[in-house]
Scaffold this motif. Structure first.
Motif, mmCIF file in Angstrom:
data_model
loop_
_atom_site.group_PDB
_atom_site.id
_atom_site.type_symbol
_atom_site.label_atom_id
_atom_site.label_comp_id
_atom_site.label_asym_id
_atom_site.label_seq_id
_atom_site.Cartn_x
_atom_site.Cartn_y
_atom_site.Cartn_z
ATOM 1 N N SER A 210 0.822 -1.211 0.000
ATOM 2 C CA SER A 210 0.000 0.000 0.000
ATOM 3 C C SER A 210 0.857 1.262 0.000
ATOM 4 N N GLY A 211 1.971 1.258 0.758
ATOM 5 C CA GLY A 211 2.859 2.418 0.757
ATOM 6 C C GLY A 211 3.490 2.647 -0.605
ATOM 7 N N THR A 212 3.865 1.542 -1.270
ATOM 8 C CA THR A 212 4.436 1.677 -2.615
ATOM 9 C C THR A 212 3.408 2.230 -3.582
ATOM 10 N N GLY A 213 2.171 1.742 -3.478
ATOM 11 C CA GLY A 213 1.122 2.257 -4.359
ATOM 12 C C GLY A 213 0.858 3.733 -4.143
ATOM 13 N N MET A 214 0.800 4.166 -2.889
ATOM 14 C CA MET A 214 0.572 5.583 -2.615
ATOM 15 C C MET A 214 1.730 6.440 -3.094
ATOM 16 N N MET A 215 2.949 5.933 -2.935
ATOM 17 C CA MET A 215 4.099 6.698 -3.405
ATOM 18 C C MET A 215 4.059 6.865 -4.916
ATOM 19 N N LEU A 216 3.734 5.792 -5.625
ATOM 20 C CA LEU A 216 3.657 5.881 -7.082
ATOM 21 C C LEU A 216 2.552 6.829 -7.526
ATOM 22 N N ILE A 217 1.416 6.787 -6.835
ATOM 23 C CA ILE A 217 0.309 7.673 -7.210
ATOM 24 C C ILE A 217 0.672 9.137 -6.983
ATOM 25 N N LEU A 218 1.240 9.433 -5.803
ATOM 26 C CA LEU A 218 1.587 10.824 -5.496
ATOM 27 C C LEU A 218 2.706 11.333 -6.392
ATOM 28 N N CYS A 219 3.725 10.515 -6.582
ATOM 29 C CA CYS A 219 4.830 10.949 -7.457
ATOM 30 C C CYS A 219 4.349 11.143 -8.887
ATOM 31 N N GLY A 220 3.518 10.211 -9.371
ATOM 32 C CA GLY A 220 2.998 10.365 -10.725
ATOM 33 C C GLY A 220 2.124 11.601 -10.882
#
Length: 249
Positions: A210-220
């Motif tokens: 979940s942390g990886t997914g949120m990081m990818l969403i925010l960075c993208g």
């Protein structure tokens, strides 16, 4: 009185003729326009000619300073939009990285085994089917086997997954499925060095995902905002320059 005798001057009946007038003075003795009046006549002070309007006052010539050229028109939109967009992108990336590490730390803490036991020990653990449970192993590389002493089922996990907490590295062995909430018993053995081998029951490592997914969403999202704003500002500024070019010529 005889006819030849002169008539008194106060006689009103006497008629004055040219011969009675005194002779005229010579021209050089005649009064001019600016000569004083004859004696015996009242003297009047000459008044200067009056003008209906005041004479104009003329000062020194005015010095005209050169006027500066008009300022060039500003091209819109401002480049501050690009800076603001990339500032938002940096903030999104920072927040995404923070969420990732927070998810990793929180996921490891929540997934670490809450109930540990050594090889050869019968462990009793309370489980709930609504919460997924995982069997972990920590110790030397050796043969081991685990079994359920009740209705719980052990399913070997595919792939490899390890977590490290408090100096111990735990390797995922299997997932545990139970039919209902209650106490369940497990027994694990190893071929050798049983004292150095430990087993534990914890939760799956989901915080990292979940942390990886949120990081990818925010960075993208941050990068998309920065790139889209930059492209839009560049295109609109180029169009604005083309519109202002004829007015400068």
């Amino acid at each position: 009185m005889t006819a030849d005798s002169p008539t008194p001057p106060d006689d009103p009946t006497r008629r004055v003729s040219r011969d009675d007038l005194p002779p005229a003075p010579p021209p050089w003795q005649q009064p001019g326009p600016y000569s004083p009046p004859p004696q015996g006549l009242p003297q009047y002070q000459q008044q200067p000619p009056s003008y209906p309007y005041q004479p104009a006052q003329y000062g020194p010539p005015r010095q005209w300073a050169p006027q500066p050229p008009p300022p060039a028109p500003r091209v819109r939109p401002s480049l501050w939009w690009v800076g603001g967009a990339w500032a938002i992108a940096v903030v999104c990336v920072a927040v995404g990285v923070g969420v990732f590490f927070s998810g990793v730390v929180g996921g490891i803490t929540s997934a670490a085994p809450s109930r540990t036991f050594v090889a050869g020990e019968t462990a009793t653990v309370r489980l709930d089917p609504a919460q997924e449970a995982v069997l972990y192993y920590s110790g030397p590389n050796t043969d081991y086997s685990c079994k359920s002493l009740g209705a719980a089922r052990l399913e070997r996990a595919g792939g490899s997954q390890t977590i490290t907490l408090n100096g111990l590295t735990w390797e995922r062995l299997a997932t545990i499925t139970v039919p209902s909430a209650g106490d369940y018993q497990f027994l694990c053995t190893t071929g050798q060095e049983q004292g150095a081998s430990r087993f534990g029951i914890g939760a799956p490592l989901t915080g990292v995902v979940s942390g990886t997914g949120m990081m990818l969403i925010l960075c993208g999202a941050g990068l998309a905002v920065g790139l889209a704003t930059t492209i839009l500002v560049v295109v609109r500024r180029r169009a604005a320059r083309r519109r202002l070019l004829p007015s400068r010529m």
